[in-house]
Scaffold this motif. Structure first.
Motif, PDB file in Angstrom:
ATOM      1  N   ALA A   1       0.946  -1.709  -0.120  1.00 32.45           N
ATOM      2  CA  ALA A   1      -0.259   0.324  -0.451  1.00 32.45           C
ATOM      3  C   ALA A   1       0.751   1.342  -0.581  1.00 32.45           C
ATOM      4  O   ALA A   1       0.095   2.381  -0.680  1.00 32.45           O
ATOM      5  CB  ALA A   1      -1.251   0.302   1.615  1.00 32.45           C
ATOM      6  N   SER A   2       2.102   1.232   0.203  1.00 31.08           N
ATOM      7  CA  SER A   2       2.802   2.293   0.193  1.00 31.08           C
ATOM      8  C   SER A   2       3.234   3.027  -1.036  1.00 31.08           C
ATOM      9  O   SER A   2       4.163   3.858  -1.744  1.00 31.08           O
ATOM     10  CB  SER A   2       4.576   1.715   0.994  1.00 31.08           C
ATOM     11  N   LEU A   3       2.949   2.042  -1.811  1.00 31.06           N
ATOM     12  CA  LEU A   3       3.310   1.681  -3.503  1.00 31.06           C
ATOM     13  C   LEU A   3       2.091   3.001  -4.527  1.00 31.06           C
ATOM     14  O   LEU A   3       1.967   3.048  -5.547  1.00 31.06           O
ATOM     15  CB  LEU A   3       3.511   0.837  -3.886  1.00 31.06           C
ATOM     16  N   TYR A   4       1.694   3.372  -3.727  1.00 33.20           N
ATOM     17  CA  TYR A   4      -0.130   4.305  -4.609  1.00 33.20           C
ATOM     18  C   TYR A   4       0.695   5.294  -4.879  1.00 33.20           C
ATOM     19  O   TYR A   4       0.243   5.818  -5.635  1.00 33.20           O
ATOM     20  CB  TYR A   4      -1.185   4.137  -3.331  1.00 33.20           C
ATOM     21  N   GLY A   5       1.398   6.463  -3.483  1.00 27.90           N
ATOM     22  CA  GLY A   5       2.167   7.450  -3.611  1.00 27.90           C
ATOM     23  C   GLY A   5       2.572   7.316  -4.759  1.00 27.90           C
ATOM     24  O   GLY A   5       2.592   8.634  -6.219  1.00 27.90           O
ATOM     25  N   PRO A   6       3.747   7.479  -5.189  1.00 26.76           N
ATOM     26  CA  PRO A   6       4.394   6.926  -6.924  1.00 26.76           C
ATOM     27  C   PRO A   6       3.852   6.454  -7.597  1.00 26.76           C
ATOM     28  O   PRO A   6       4.741   6.960  -9.129  1.00 26.76           O
ATOM     29  CB  PRO A   6       5.391   5.559  -6.355  1.00 26.76           C
ATOM     30  N   ALA A   7       2.816   5.599  -7.605  1.00 23.36           N
ATOM     31  CA  ALA A   7       2.076   5.240  -8.743  1.00 23.36           C
ATOM     32  C   ALA A   7       1.306   5.717  -9.252  1.00 23.36           C
ATOM     33  O   ALA A   7       0.670   6.049 -10.733  1.00 23.36           O
ATOM     34  CB  ALA A   7       1.246   3.493  -8.129  1.00 23.36           C
ATOM     35  N   SER A   8       0.484   6.966  -8.669  1.00 23.62           N
ATOM     36  CA  SER A   8      -0.244   8.009  -9.061  1.00 23.62           C
ATOM     37  C   SER A   8       0.393   9.159  -9.159  1.00 23.62           C
ATOM     38  O   SER A   8      -0.236   9.561 -10.570  1.00 23.62           O
ATOM     39  CB  SER A   8      -1.058   8.376  -7.393  1.00 23.62           C
ATOM     40  N   LEU A   9       1.560   9.438  -8.786  1.00 26.30           N
ATOM     41  CA  LEU A   9       2.725  10.364  -9.266  1.00 26.30           C
ATOM     42  C   LEU A   9       3.110   9.981 -10.480  1.00 26.30           C
ATOM     43  O   LEU A   9       2.937  10.902 -11.398  1.00 26.30           O
ATOM     44  CB  LEU A   9       3.539  10.734  -8.181  1.00 26.30           C
ATOM     45  N   SER A  10       3.589   8.956 -11.163  1.00 27.80           N
ATOM     46  CA  SER A  10       4.140   8.486 -12.254  1.00 27.80           C
ATOM     47  C   SER A  10       2.551   8.791 -13.522  1.00 27.80           C
ATOM     48  O   SER A  10       3.062   9.376 -14.515  1.00 27.80           O
ATOM     49  CB  SER A  10       5.018   7.273 -12.180  1.00 27.80           C
ATOM     50  N   LEU A  11       1.754   8.025 -12.972  1.00 26.92           N
ATOM     51  CA  LEU A  11       0.442   7.752 -14.025  1.00 26.92           C
ATOM     52  C   LEU A  11      -0.346   9.504 -14.280  1.00 26.92           C
ATOM     53  O   LEU A  11      -0.423   9.252 -14.740  1.00 26.92           O
ATOM     54  CB  LEU A  11      -0.618   7.009 -13.138  1.00 26.92           C
ATOM     55  N   GLY A  12      -0.346   9.832 -13.052  1.00 28.49           N
ATOM     56  CA  GLY A  12      -0.859  11.775 -13.337  1.00 28.49           C
ATOM     57  C   GLY A  12       0.401  12.057 -14.133  1.00 28.49           C
ATOM     58  O   GLY A  12      -0.218  12.915 -14.998  1.00 28.49           O
ATOM     59  N   VAL A  13       1.125  12.185 -13.817  1.00 24.97           N
ATOM     60  CA  VAL A  13       2.394  12.631 -14.723  1.00 24.97           C
ATOM     61  C   VAL A  13       2.215  11.845 -16.553  1.00 24.97           C
ATOM     62  O   VAL A  13       2.674  12.992 -17.432  1.00 24.97           O
ATOM     63  CB  VAL A  13       3.695  12.703 -14.347  1.00 24.97           C
ATOM     64  N   VAL A  14       2.116  11.059 -16.311  1.00 26.25           N
ATOM     65  CA  VAL A  14       1.507  10.109 -17.533  1.00 26.25           C
ATOM     66  C   VAL A  14       0.536  10.760 -18.493  1.00 26.25           C
ATOM     67  O   VAL A  14       0.546  11.232 -19.507  1.00 26.25           O
ATOM     68  CB  VAL A  14       1.833   8.676 -17.611  1.00 26.25           C
TER      69      VAL A  14
END
Length: 92
Positions: free
Chosen positions: A16-29
């Motif tokens: 669950a700690s990977l939600y932030g980085p995944a959200s950030l990278s997908l938001g930039v994409v």
């Protein structure tokens, strides 16, 4: 000399700690794909935006990496809503 045994307490990370980085990278994409939607089409920003918003909300509920979650949530919302706005505006 006595040998002390070092016991690690284990990893405090969870999936669950990977939600932030995944959200950030997908938001930039999603944001970049929105800018380049004339070349890429609207499927990439819509899909990446939906996933970024989903992971951003899950990360905010979980409470880890809130800053990354908020940035990913905003980028994903722009990536999702801008093509939807264009479809609605151009269909009238």
């Amino acid at each position: 000399m006595s040998k002390e045994r070092i016991v690690s307490s284990g990893s405090t990370d969870s999936p669950a700690s990977l939600y932030g980085p995944a959200s950030l990278s997908l938001g930039v994409v999603a944001f970049l794909a929105t800018v380049l939607s004339g070349y890429l089409g609207i499927a990439v920003p819509l899909l990446a935006g939906c996933l970024a918003v989903t992971f951003g909300v899950l990360g905010l509920v979980n409470g880890t990496n809130r800053g990354k979650c908020v940035i990913g949530l905003v980028g994903g919302a722009v990536g999702f809503l801008y093509p939807v706005y264009l479809m609605i505006a151009l269909s009238m």
